[in-house]
Design a protein around this motif. Structure first.
Motif: not given
Length: 316
Positions: A92-106
């Protein structure tokens, strides 16, 4: 004379260097490969969305004439919401929303992406949400899809160092936006301005290469006409220029209101306790049905609506 020629040749060699030994050229081959794969994946993604949303413009008017068909359609909507919940919940943490926030964290080294489970879950779950007509764009899901493809190349083939391992993900990001809209320059500028804030040549040159290649692949799917084609047939009168300022202020205010409402939805959804969190998608999926009955052309990314509003034949 012989010594002078030898010295001359050494200087030429030193000045020109050996071909294909620069840091930039080292990544050109992999950026091309990432562009090809991302273009193919996003091309299929776009093709399914476009065909499904076109189908909705036939289904909804037909249901409007035969209201009893709403019963199986609503039941199918519950099944879709159940599938989305089951697909998204494990990551859920990785898949929800647009993905921009997760990718910036990566890219900041604060998060790790599991490329394969995120890739197929994002692909399928995004289709299950966009194809029924939810007002979602293709660019958000494409971000994570492209980044996952870049991570795949690094993990399976190249095994770059910690310093460079995120470069392939960045190339995937540019390729995905380019493939989503057939806009290679936009894909590259998005990476540089929004994600990395770094104009290093080893980033933007291979990224632009990947972006161009992915755009070329999408041309094989959809042709060379722009994704949102609005031809300019007349000149804007000079007397109307002041109204552009007014339009900019109004649009900016509406965009702020939209973002405020969208970001507030997380809090509102947290108050809904009678539906399990992973199945909250049933709410927008049901709410979009009356909108589709009213005007199916505004569903999804609204490309068909813009073409219809501008009296332009939609792209087939």
């Amino acid at each position: 004379m012989k010594g002078e020629n030898t010295l001359y040749h050494k200087r030429v060699r030193d000045i020109l260097g050996k071909p294909f030994t620069s840091i930039v050229s080292r990544y050109l081959g992999v950026s091309i490969a990432i562009g090809i794969v991302t273009g193919l994946v996003i091309g299929v993604f776009r093709w399914i969305i476009d065909r499904t949303l076109t189908l909705l413009t036939i289904i909804y008017p037909f249901m409007g004439k035969h209201p009893w068909l709403l019963i199986p359609y609503i039941l199918g909507t519950f099944i879709v919401a159940w599938l989305i919940g089951k697909i998204v919940k494990p990551y859920e943490t990785d898949v929800v929303r647009s993905g921009v926030t997760q990718l910036k964290a990566v890219l900041l080294g604060k998060h790790r992406i599991h490329w394969w489970p995120v890739l197929w879950r994002k692909f399928v779950a995004s289709l299950l949400t966009i194809c029924p007509g939810l007002f979602l764009g293709r660019e958000g899901p494409s971000i994570q899809i492209g980044a996952c493809i870049g991570a795949c190349f690094n993990e399976k083939f190249f095994h770059l160092t910690d310093k460079d391992k995120y470069l392939l993900m960045e190339y995937g990001v540019t390729a995905r936006l380019s493939a989503a809209f057939s806009a290679p320059l936009a894909g590259t500028m998005f990476l540089l301005e929004e994600m990395t804030h770094n104009f290093n040549s080893r980033i933007w040159i291979p990224a632009l290469t990947s972006s161009i290649i992915s755009a070329f692949i999408t041309f094989l799917f959809f042709g060379t006409k722009p994704c949102l084609y609005i031809p300019i047939t007349t000149k804007l009168p000079v007397a109307s220029y002041p109204w552009l300022i007014v339009a900019g202020v109004v649009i900016g205010f509406l965009a702020y209101c939209f973002q405020f409402a969208a970001l507030s939805l997380t809090w509102w959804y947290s108050k809904i306790t009678f539906i399990p969190k992973e199945f909250h998608s049933i709410i927008p999926l049901l709410l979009v049905i009356p909108v589709g009955l009213w005007n199916p052309y505004i569903l999804g990314g609204s490309h068909d609506f813009i073409h219809k509003f501008a009296r332009i034949p939609p792209l087939l």
